[in-house]
Design a protein around this motif. Sequence first.
Motif, PDB file in Angstrom:
ATOM      1  N   MET A  77       0.806  -1.229   0.000  1.00  0.00           N
ATOM      2  CA  MET A  77       0.000   0.000   0.000  1.00  0.00           C
ATOM      3  C   MET A  77       0.836   1.274   0.000  1.00  0.00           C
ATOM      4  N   ASP A  78       2.140   1.104  -0.259  1.00  0.00           N
ATOM      5  CA  ASP A  78       3.013   2.257  -0.367  1.00  0.00           C
ATOM      6  C   ASP A  78       2.943   3.139   0.885  1.00  0.00           C
ATOM      7  N   LYS A  99     -10.456   4.948  -3.100  1.00  0.00           N
ATOM      8  CA  LYS A  99     -11.427   3.856  -3.054  1.00  0.00           C
ATOM      9  C   LYS A  99     -10.929   2.664  -3.848  1.00  0.00           C
ATOM     10  N   LEU A 100     -10.458   2.949  -5.053  1.00  0.00           N
ATOM     11  CA  LEU A 100      -9.976   1.867  -5.904  1.00  0.00           C
ATOM     12  C   LEU A 100      -8.799   1.159  -5.255  1.00  0.00           C
ATOM     13  N   ASP A 151      -8.763  -2.685  -4.205  1.00  0.00           N
ATOM     14  CA  ASP A 151      -7.765  -3.550  -4.811  1.00  0.00           C
ATOM     15  C   ASP A 151      -7.001  -4.311  -3.733  1.00  0.00           C
ATOM     16  N   PHE A 152      -6.669  -3.577  -2.682  1.00  0.00           N
ATOM     17  CA  PHE A 152      -5.911  -4.206  -1.606  1.00  0.00           C
ATOM     18  C   PHE A 152      -6.733  -5.300  -0.925  1.00  0.00           C
ATOM     19  N   GLU A 210     -20.092  -4.654  -5.281  1.00  0.00           N
ATOM     20  CA  GLU A 210     -20.001  -5.130  -6.652  1.00  0.00           C
ATOM     21  C   GLU A 210     -18.569  -5.484  -7.022  1.00  0.00           C
ATOM     22  N   ALA A 211     -17.646  -4.659  -6.542  1.00  0.00           N
ATOM     23  CA  ALA A 211     -16.251  -4.870  -6.907  1.00  0.00           C
ATOM     24  C   ALA A 211     -15.646  -6.051  -6.155  1.00  0.00           C
ATOM     25  N   LEU A 212     -16.142  -6.319  -4.974  1.00  0.00           N
ATOM     26  CA  LEU A 212     -15.410  -7.234  -4.119  1.00  0.00           C
ATOM     27  C   LEU A 212     -16.073  -8.578  -3.866  1.00  0.00           C
TER      28      LEU A 212
END
Lengths: 328, 267, 267
Positions: free
Chosen positions: A144-145, A192-193, A197-198, A221-223
């Motif tokens: 996550m930098d 958010k993205l 993603d993480f 929806e994404a996850l």
Amino acid sequence: MPHILVDNIVKTFRIAQRRPGLWGALHGVLRREYRTIKALDRVSFELEPGELVGYIGPNGAGKSTTVKVLSGILVPDSGRCEIDGRIPWRNRISNAANIGVVFGQRTQLWWDLPVIESFDLLRDIYRIGSGEYLRARDELAALMDLEPLYDVPVRQLSLGQRMRCDLAAALLHAPSVLFLDEPTIGLDAVSKLAVRDFIKRLNRERGVTVVLTTHDMDDIEALSDRVMVIGHGRILSDSTLDDLRARVTRERRLIIDLLDEGQAIEDPDVTFISRSGNRVHLQFDPDRVPTAALISRITAKYAIKDLFVENPPIEEIISRLYDEHELR
Amino acid sequence: MQSFVLPYTAVLSARFRMILQYRAAAIAGFVTQIGWGAIRVMAMEAFYRSTSAPQPMHLEDVVTYIWLGQALLGLLPWNPDTEIRAMVRSGTVAYELVRPVNLYTYWFSRSMAFRLAPTFMRSIPLAVLALLFFGMQAPASPEALVYWLAATLGAVLLSTALTVILSITLMWTISGEGVSFLVSPVIYFLAGMVIPLPLFPDWAQRVLDILPFRGICDAPFRLYMGHIPATEAWAVLLHQLIWIVILVAFGAWLLSRATRRLVVQGG
Amino acid sequence: MANPLALYSHYVSISLRSQMQYRVSFLLGTLGQLFSTGVEFIGILALFDRFGSLNQWTLAEVAFFYGIVNVAFAVTDMLSRGFDHVGQLVRSGEFDRMLLRPRSTVLQLIGQEFTLRRLGRFGQGAGVLLWATLYLDIAWSPSVAALIVITVCCGACFFLGLFINIGTVSFWTTETLELMNVLTYGGIEASKYPLAIYHTWFRRFFTMVIPMGCVTYFPVVAILGRSDPLGTSLAFQYAAPLFGLLYFILSLFIWRLGLRHYRSTGS
């Protein structure tokens, strides 16, 4: 054996009723009257290791009560619940060492301290060995930098930066379950993205079981493949998102920005919902008319500036689900 | 005229009603102050048992002094206005400058309510109880009562003026507490709340006489019990008046400095 | 791997560093503490100047009482901030966060803040204690020295017990919390003077219900090496601090009951 087992959990709260005025206050001292609320009414579900489930429902439906029972904060009235074979409220401490919890609204980091010091303190709170700690921290930091943020006091972080740090903080002790409560609330689109993603990688690559409560349908929806809907303390639906949507409503929204304000759109396959200025909200059933056909029909007939199709908002699905359940 | 004073009376009464809501807290505070007063009375009784030499005050007077102090504790300017503190912390204090009112008068009104409201709740029941059961004396004479009331009004104004100054100092210290930490124990002490001022050595009296703090507790209390005779009441009132003028003028000046600073630095 | 003590010292170092970010506020706060305890002691000096003695207790003896209770209380005051804020932590959800961590809530609450500015009280108390020790003719022996240390430690534990009680009560109500101040700060106020000077009901309450006298009075009588006007035996005076410790343990037990209540009602 399932990773998380919830079996017929019931939790009621008693709420003291107050009467107005001085007399009411005196009355309350002598004899309190209570109203009972069933926050959880025979809630049951099972999660297998590595599942990622969305847990949704309106405020007060019982989402956070469920999370509190699973994390050992609250003791339920009755029912069975186990995480990795542990009963959360009876083994609060060993359960706590095995789970991670992130609240989007509140940070668990120490406000005045640089991020790295919060992490160091969590190492001691969770009794993480220093080798494991460094490995976990560096890995999370790389994902996550985080390294540039290490020396920044938490109060100076942006919301997105803070959320990344909070996620890392909840994962330092390598929990097998992660509870996420509104992890994307208030974040900008990019953050958010990144967060989504993480979470996805965490789940896919490391097999962490994730329970995600959110109001943001896009998160779901994404996850998540699986969605549980809770309302009035009961699980109303437990299925994939598509199944849920198909079962509750097939309708889509068609939103049109007209060039000419005076126009009215008439088509046998759409129903009118609302209109503000030259924006018109319509609804249609894609089973009756294919989306592409409908759009080309309308664009041919009317002068249109812009047009888009949306799924009905989550609130609507929920409220339909409610209607459905109250009708029965 | 009415429209001129309206904003100030409105903030005063709104504040009043809000503070009056916390009844349970008031009852708790009430019991606390009785306990506190009882401890102090017992200690003074023990001191008076230790000596037969004549003292500048009779024990009964000391007891009355202590209970008056407990009843009117809320009047002491021991902390800044909590709402103003919150405004300074959050930075919303800048909005106060936008209001079409004289800021000093406005803050004076709200601070006066801040001091008076909780005191009203506690002082009357506490005084009644102390009069009936805990050895507090009634006023020495009808005259004494009148002068005490007048001096109490003076004490309220004096205390409010000091509260406003304490609140204004918040605008200089970042963490918003600063000066009041230091000042409040000193005010508490010099007003006569730790021990009655007449019990201090004689050389200290001359200093105490000059300072404004005597006018907040000590002098009104002693008017009440006739320890300061009614014939000298004018001196107490004049002393209060002079200090009120000085402190109000200082407060207004300080506030103008503070707001100028706020405007220049942008908060 | 962090044992509780190592974790606690980590908490302390973090808390100190946060406080050092607001250095001015810390300095003023410490000075303020020094002032507010200082004026109390000046009050005692003034009373002794006026009355000579307090029922056969000398100034140095009273100073010893005063010093020891302030030192013990200051230690507690540095540790106990978290328990003062339980109601707030519950409302903000911070308390749930503590329950989410694999550590005892008591340890986490003590770790909440190490309130360094209480050093003001500590320093003042220690100074007075030292002065009294030099002035008094204490018959030094290993057992007397040990008793001083035990008294301070058990005293600190006892006061911590009181603060834990405050935290426990706030699982049920936060409106009447001020009541508890009678026990904590009122107790400190009372313990400045030897318990023997107070009325019988008061002494009984602070010995048998709340065993404050057991950590602030009886052992000190033994240290001073004088006979107790209340007629207790030397053996009891030596054993008394243990009741303070016992009270602390009892408070931890009651805390667990409160926690159980919280976890079953969530309010």
